[in-house]
Scaffold this motif. Structure first.
Motif, PDB file in Angstrom:
ATOM      1  N   LYS A 139       0.991  -1.183  -0.063  1.00  0.00           N
ATOM      2  CA  LYS A 139       0.034   0.056   0.023  1.00  0.00           C
ATOM      3  C   LYS A 139       0.804   1.191  -0.104  1.00  0.00           C
ATOM      4  N   GLN A 181      -5.367   6.318   1.088  1.00  0.00           N
ATOM      5  CA  GLN A 181      -6.533   5.838   0.449  1.00  0.00           C
ATOM      6  C   GLN A 181      -6.338   4.226   0.423  1.00  0.00           C
ATOM      7  N   ASP A 182      -5.047   3.842   0.247  1.00  0.00           N
ATOM      8  CA  ASP A 182      -5.033   2.467  -0.006  1.00  0.00           C
ATOM      9  C   ASP A 182      -5.161   1.563   1.456  1.00  0.00           C
ATOM     10  N   SER A 207      -9.269   2.082   2.759  1.00  0.00           N
ATOM     11  CA  SER A 207     -10.174   1.424   1.680  1.00  0.00           C
ATOM     12  C   SER A 207     -11.466   1.207   2.337  1.00  0.00           C
ATOM     13  N   GLU A 257     -14.245   0.559   0.754  1.00  0.00           N
ATOM     14  CA  GLU A 257     -14.909  -0.682   0.121  1.00  0.00           C
ATOM     15  C   GLU A 257     -14.504  -1.858   0.752  1.00  0.00           C
ATOM     16  N   ARG A 258     -13.176  -1.992   0.873  1.00  0.00           N
ATOM     17  CA  ARG A 258     -12.698  -3.429   1.447  1.00  0.00           C
ATOM     18  C   ARG A 258     -13.279  -3.622   2.863  1.00  0.00           C
TER      19      ARG A 258
END
Length: 95
Positions: free
Chosen positions: A41, A45-46, A49, A51-52
């Motif tokens: 990462k 943002q990584d 996350s 969404e994850r």
């Protein structure tokens, strides 16, 4: 894990203590892989996350329901654990 009826409070507590030890081992293993993942990462943002995170929450809620466990409890535990690991990861990628 095989669940068996117990014949005393002491037996129940012994089983609970064994499960607690197993949970700590599993959390340690999860932390190990989170620490490995952070190497891939590059940005905040990584790491964050959303969404994850929501995908993980959805999966654990479904699993909790399938096992007869309160999905709200499981979601709460996972959100706290993920928050902790995200903070840990952010320390690694921030200067």
């Amino acid at each position: 894990m095989k669940k068996e009826k117990v014949e005393s409070l002491e037996q129940a507590r012994t089983q609970i203590d064994q499960i607690d030890a197993s949970l700590i081992e599993l959390i340690s293993a999860r932390q190990f892989y989170v620490d490995q993942a952070v190497r891939f990462k590059r940005t905040v943002q990584d790491v964050q996350s959303p969404e994850r995170a929501e995908d993980v929450v959805r999966k654990v809620r479904e699993s909790a329901q399938a096992h007869g466990v309160d999905p709200n409890l499981v979601e709460s535990i996972y959100r706290e654990m993920m928050h902790h690991f995200i903070q840990r990861e952010l320390k690694e990628i921030r200067p």
